[in-house]
Structures are given as C-alpha cells and as structure tokens.
Design a protein around this motif. Structure first.
Motif, PDB file in Angstrom:
ATOM      1  N   LEU A   1       1.188  -1.376   0.344  1.00 48.43           N
ATOM      2  CA  LEU A   1      -0.537   0.296  -0.030  1.00 48.43           C
ATOM      3  C   LEU A   1       1.063   1.043   0.236  1.00 48.43           C
ATOM      4  O   LEU A   1       2.096   0.964   0.621  1.00 48.43           O
ATOM      5  CB  LEU A   1      -1.035   0.056   1.621  1.00 48.43           C
ATOM      6  CG  LEU A   1      -1.485  -0.860   1.427  1.00 48.43           C
ATOM      7  CD1 LEU A   1      -2.988  -0.740   2.547  1.00 48.43           C
ATOM      8  CD2 LEU A   1      -3.140  -0.939  -0.052  1.00 48.43           C
ATOM      9  N   ARG A   2       0.817   2.067  -0.658  1.00 54.39           N
ATOM     10  CA  ARG A   2       1.164   3.261  -0.606  1.00 54.39           C
ATOM     11  C   ARG A   2       0.106   4.279  -0.501  1.00 54.39           C
ATOM     12  O   ARG A   2      -0.903   5.010  -0.987  1.00 54.39           O
ATOM     13  CB  ARG A   2       1.846   3.772  -1.915  1.00 54.39           C
ATOM     14  CG  ARG A   2       2.808   3.037  -2.553  1.00 54.39           C
ATOM     15  CD  ARG A   2       3.248   3.447  -4.049  1.00 54.39           C
ATOM     16  NE  ARG A   2       4.531   2.950  -4.249  1.00 54.39           N
ATOM     17  CZ  ARG A   2       4.263   2.365  -4.884  1.00 54.39           C
ATOM     18  NH1 ARG A   2       3.716   0.723  -5.265  1.00 54.39           N
ATOM     19  NH2 ARG A   2       5.423   1.343  -5.244  1.00 54.39           N
ATOM     20  N   ILE A   3       0.620   4.545   1.227  1.00 54.28           N
ATOM     21  CA  ILE A   3      -0.553   5.541   1.718  1.00 54.28           C
ATOM     22  C   ILE A   3      -0.222   6.903   2.514  1.00 54.28           C
ATOM     23  O   ILE A   3       1.005   7.329   2.852  1.00 54.28           O
ATOM     24  CB  ILE A   3      -2.027   4.784   3.105  1.00 54.28           C
ATOM     25  CG1 ILE A   3      -0.937   3.736   3.754  1.00 54.28           C
ATOM     26  CG2 ILE A   3      -2.455   3.959   2.020  1.00 54.28           C
ATOM     27  CD1 ILE A   3      -0.755   3.340   5.438  1.00 54.28           C
ATOM     28  N   THR A   4      -0.866   7.797   2.146  1.00 52.64           N
ATOM     29  CA  THR A   4      -0.417   9.174   3.453  1.00 52.64           C
ATOM     30  C   THR A   4      -0.938   8.981   5.376  1.00 52.64           C
ATOM     31  O   THR A   4      -2.716   9.426   4.574  1.00 52.64           O
ATOM     32  CB  THR A   4      -1.424  10.681   2.775  1.00 52.64           C
ATOM     33  OG1 THR A   4      -0.048  10.325   1.163  1.00 52.64           O
ATOM     34  CG2 THR A   4      -0.142  11.732   3.391  1.00 52.64           C
TER      35      THR A   4
ATOM     36  N   ALA B   1       1.077  15.220   8.484  1.00 59.42           N
ATOM     37  CA  ALA B   1       1.015  14.294   7.094  1.00 59.42           C
ATOM     38  C   ALA B   1       2.387  13.414   7.260  1.00 59.42           C
ATOM     39  O   ALA B   1       3.800  14.021   6.743  1.00 59.42           O
ATOM     40  CB  ALA B   1       0.896  14.939   5.707  1.00 59.42           C
ATOM     41  N   ARG B   2       2.692  12.299   6.368  1.00 56.28           N
ATOM     42  CA  ARG B   2       3.473  11.982   6.021  1.00 56.28           C
ATOM     43  C   ARG B   2       2.708  10.406   5.250  1.00 56.28           C
ATOM     44  O   ARG B   2       2.676   9.486   5.388  1.00 56.28           O
ATOM     45  CB  ARG B   2       4.469  10.624   7.603  1.00 56.28           C
ATOM     46  CG  ARG B   2       3.566   9.781   8.137  1.00 56.28           C
ATOM     47  CD  ARG B   2       4.334   9.185   9.393  1.00 56.28           C
ATOM     48  NE  ARG B   2       3.611   8.899  11.011  1.00 56.28           N
ATOM     49  CZ  ARG B   2       4.539   8.100  11.365  1.00 56.28           C
ATOM     50  NH1 ARG B   2       5.478   7.479  11.393  1.00 56.28           N
ATOM     51  NH2 ARG B   2       3.216   7.498  12.210  1.00 56.28           N
ATOM     52  N   ASN B   3       3.898   9.828   4.151  1.00 57.21           N
ATOM     53  CA  ASN B   3       4.162   8.670   3.252  1.00 57.21           C
ATOM     54  C   ASN B   3       4.255   7.855   3.868  1.00 57.21           C
ATOM     55  O   ASN B   3       5.523   7.781   4.892  1.00 57.21           O
ATOM     56  CB  ASN B   3       4.302   9.411   1.659  1.00 57.21           C
ATOM     57  CG  ASN B   3       3.419  10.447   1.175  1.00 57.21           C
ATOM     58  OD1 ASN B   3       2.477  11.092   1.722  1.00 57.21           O
ATOM     59  ND2 ASN B   3       4.897  11.381   1.192  1.00 57.21           N
TER      60      ASN B   3
ATOM     61  N   PRO C   1      -5.360   6.998   0.616  1.00 52.06           N
ATOM     62  CA  PRO C   1      -4.570   6.402  -0.702  1.00 52.06           C
ATOM     63  C   PRO C   1      -3.890   6.884  -1.562  1.00 52.06           C
ATOM     64  O   PRO C   1      -3.895   8.298  -2.081  1.00 52.06           O
ATOM     65  CB  PRO C   1      -5.612   4.895  -1.413  1.00 52.06           C
ATOM     66  CG  PRO C   1      -6.354   5.921  -0.797  1.00 52.06           C
ATOM     67  CD  PRO C   1      -6.178   6.645  -0.127  1.00 52.06           C
ATOM     68  N   SER C   2      -3.051   6.961  -1.857  1.00 54.47           N
ATOM     69  CA  SER C   2      -2.143   6.842  -3.236  1.00 54.47           C
ATOM     70  C   SER C   2      -2.803   7.497  -4.035  1.00 54.47           C
ATOM     71  O   SER C   2      -3.287   6.399  -4.196  1.00 54.47           O
ATOM     72  CB  SER C   2      -0.956   6.229  -4.063  1.00 54.47           C
ATOM     73  OG  SER C   2       0.012   6.772  -4.834  1.00 54.47           O
TER      74      SER C   2
ATOM     75  N   ARG D   1      -6.412   4.111  -9.070  1.00 58.31           N
ATOM     76  CA  ARG D   1      -7.692   4.296 -10.086  1.00 58.31           C
ATOM     77  C   ARG D   1      -9.168   4.357  -8.769  1.00 58.31           C
ATOM     78  O   ARG D   1      -9.807   4.702  -8.981  1.00 58.31           O
ATOM     79  CB  ARG D   1      -7.865   3.269 -10.804  1.00 58.31           C
ATOM     80  CG  ARG D   1      -7.560   3.223 -11.954  1.00 58.31           C
ATOM     81  CD  ARG D   1      -6.659   2.245 -13.231  1.00 58.31           C
ATOM     82  NE  ARG D   1      -6.049   2.398 -14.490  1.00 58.31           N
ATOM     83  CZ  ARG D   1      -5.733   1.551 -15.823  1.00 58.31           C
ATOM     84  NH1 ARG D   1      -6.885   0.470 -15.306  1.00 58.31           N
ATOM     85  NH2 ARG D   1      -4.795   1.800 -15.432  1.00 58.31           N
ATOM     86  N   SER D   2      -9.145   3.792  -7.918  1.00 57.62           N
ATOM     87  CA  SER D   2     -10.353   3.307  -7.295  1.00 57.62           C
ATOM     88  C   SER D   2      -9.795   4.153  -6.003  1.00 57.62           C
ATOM     89  O   SER D   2      -9.163   4.180  -5.562  1.00 57.62           O
ATOM     90  CB  SER D   2     -10.818   2.276  -7.577  1.00 57.62           C
ATOM     91  OG  SER D   2     -11.967   1.916  -6.300  1.00 57.62           O
TER      92      SER D   2
END
Length: 325
Positions: free
Chosen positions: A186-189, A196-198, A272-273, A277-278
């Motif tokens: 997962l790529r999330i913030t 904020a952090r990624n 989510p990054s 797409r969704s």
C-alpha cells in the motif's frame, strides 16, 4: 419466554447468529432458555438465519429493544458482536455479549467467559459500564480495523473455515498460505494532528483492544485503556521477513521488531496514493471484510458503548487477566 416486573432485572433480547462460532446454535439456545427460565427473567431470542443481512437485522432488533426497554445481548463471534454494537451505539440501549466465536477478543478483554452457562450467570448479575468504541468512517470497531494484507488474511481464513471448519489451527494455516502469496504494498498518507507522512506498507492495523496488543507485544495497551487507538504498520519486507514478524507476534515480541511502526492517536486520516484508480478500499472491521470509500477516517467514538460487564472481586479479576493472557 418468562416474565417479571422487577425494574432491577430488565428484559433481555438475545440476538444470536446461528452460523457464528464453534458451538451448536440449538444447544446454545437451549442453555439460554433453561437458565433464564430458572432465574425467572423476561427474555426474547432473535435468531439471525442469514448472515448477509446481519446489519439490517441487528438494527431492527435494537429498535424493538429500545421501544420495549430491553437489554440487547449479542450471541456470537466478534463480527456478530460488532454488528449488534454498531446498532446499539447511540441508541440508549445497554449491550450484553455471550462470546461464541473463534478468538473472542472483545469478550476476553472484558472478562466475559466463553462458556455459555458461566457467561449467562455473570450477565444476569453484571453492571453497565462505559466501553470505548473506535470508528472508521462512522462504522464501529471494537477489536480492530485494517487495510492491506490483514483483510486478505481474513477473506482467505473464511474460505478455509468453510472447507476445513472453524479452529485456531485452521486460521493459522490459512494465514501462512496468504503470506506466501500476497506481495502487494500500500502507498498511503497518514494525517494526524496537522502533520502528514507518506508510508509504504503491506498492511495497516488500527487496534482498539488492549488484550490483543498485549498478546502480540505492541506496547500500546495502556494507551487504549486511556482513551486512544493504536496504529500498527509494517515496513516493506519479503516473504521470509513477514513470516518472521508473524512468529514474533505469536510469542509477544512484535513491538521490538525494527520493521514495525506503532503509535497511538485519537484521530487519524488515511489517504491512498493518487496512483490508485479506485477511491474505494478493501478494509476489515472486527473480522469482517468490507469495501469503504477513501479517505479513511479513524477516531475514538465520542459516545461510549454501555456494556454489561461481570462484577469481579479484586483477586478474581487478577486471576481472570492472567488466564486471558
């Protein structure tokens, strides 16, 4: 059903999931009927025949209970308890639970026995106490909520249960197979307190159960007891690294692992990054997988659950906590 007019003994509405847990639903119902008839308590039993409609069924049952002044008692595993608690929260009704699932983290954390007769006798003498609830986009969670690998583990575990039956050994076997085949990150913030952090991680778990935190070795149990939620994320690792983390969790040493991030909070937003797409994310809440809209907003509910908890003497409470561990 029996009847009484004692205001100190409110009527009980049992909401029972016939498909939940390892016990026979007929035997469970017979035990409830026998003990409550003996104790001369007013009660009704509502059986959920189709788990697909458990949320709707629970809401209707709670509406009836509120109109009749009944205590709502959830009979089943953590998923069943979650569905009933979601309907009870904010309704003014008191919640009771008879744990009948595989792990029963919620019941065990509140010293509620998995033995149906013992739990029933304790319920009849229990006192209502406020209990913290977590929220994910307004939906309650009592044990944990998660995204990434953990929801996939739960889906695979349910498929294995359908084929091989419900047991902790089956759950472990299923989990190992999932770990060997799941490689998505997962790529999330994470946004908390204006910062904020990624993060890149295979899974993010938000915990609301101090017993579960203690068992895997995450040092945030006291934070949960103090009114916060616990966040656990794993840094990107390979299959062998993930298996090693599972072993560390099984022996209560997960918090010491250098590849594990954990912190406590009262509000957290997970985005989510933009590569996705969704905007809908697969999540798990108390053992049940759902699709939910992003961003994911986690917080402590401003309104607690009113839970019937067993009355324990100090010595007995210490023994119960030791046995739960």
């Amino acid at each position: 059903m029996t009847s009484n007019t004692d205001p100190a003994k409110p009527p009980l509405l049992f909401v029972m999931n016939a498909a939940s847990g390892h016990n026979d639903a007929t035997a469970t119902r017979a035990a409830i009927e026998e003990i409550l008839a003996r104790e001369q308590r007013t009660y009704r039993i509502h059986v959920i025949e189709d788990p697909r409609h458990i949320g709707e069924t629970a809401r209707k049952a709670v509406e009836e209970a509120k109109a009749r002044g009944e205590v709502v008692v959830a009979v089943g595993g953590d998923g069943t308890i979650n569905a009933v608690a979601n309907a009870v929260l904010g309704s003014g009704c008191t919640l009771g639970v008879l744990p009948q699932g595989t792990f029963n983290y919620f019941g065990r954390a509140h010293h509620i026995s998995e033995d149906i007769e013992e739990a029933l006798h304790a319920l009849l003498n229990a006192q209502p106490q406020p209990v913290q609830a977590g929220l994910l986009n307004g939906r309650i969670f009592l044990v944990n909520a998660s995204v990434g690998l953990y929801p996939q583990l739960l889906e695979d575990r349910e498929a294995f249960k359908q084929q091989y039956g419900r047991s902790r050994l089956v759950a472990l076997w299923s989990g190992l197979r999932t770990l060997l085949h799941h490689h998505r990150q997962l790529r999330i913030t994470l946004e908390e307190g204006g910062q904020a952090r990624n993060l890149r991680t295979p899974t993010l778990v938000i915990g609301n159960n101090p017993l579960q935190m203690e068992q895997v070795g995450i040092p945030l149990a006291e934070d949960i007891k103090g009114g916060q939620l616990a966040a656990i994320a794993v840094k990107p690792v390979g299959v062998l690294g993930m298996l090693w983390l599972v072993i560390r969790g099984a022996v209560g040493k997960l918090g010491d692992a250098e590849n594990v991030i954990n912190f406590s909070f009262t509000r957290l937003v997970v985005k989510p990054s933009s590569l996705y797409r969704s905007r809908r994310v697969k999540a798990a809440i108390d053992g049940e997988t759902i699709w939910i809209d992003a961003p994911l907003k986690f917080r402590v509910s401003p309104v607690p659950l009113l839970l019937l908890k067993p009355v324990l003497q100090p010595a007995a409470q210490g023994e119960t906590e030791e046995n739960a561990q």
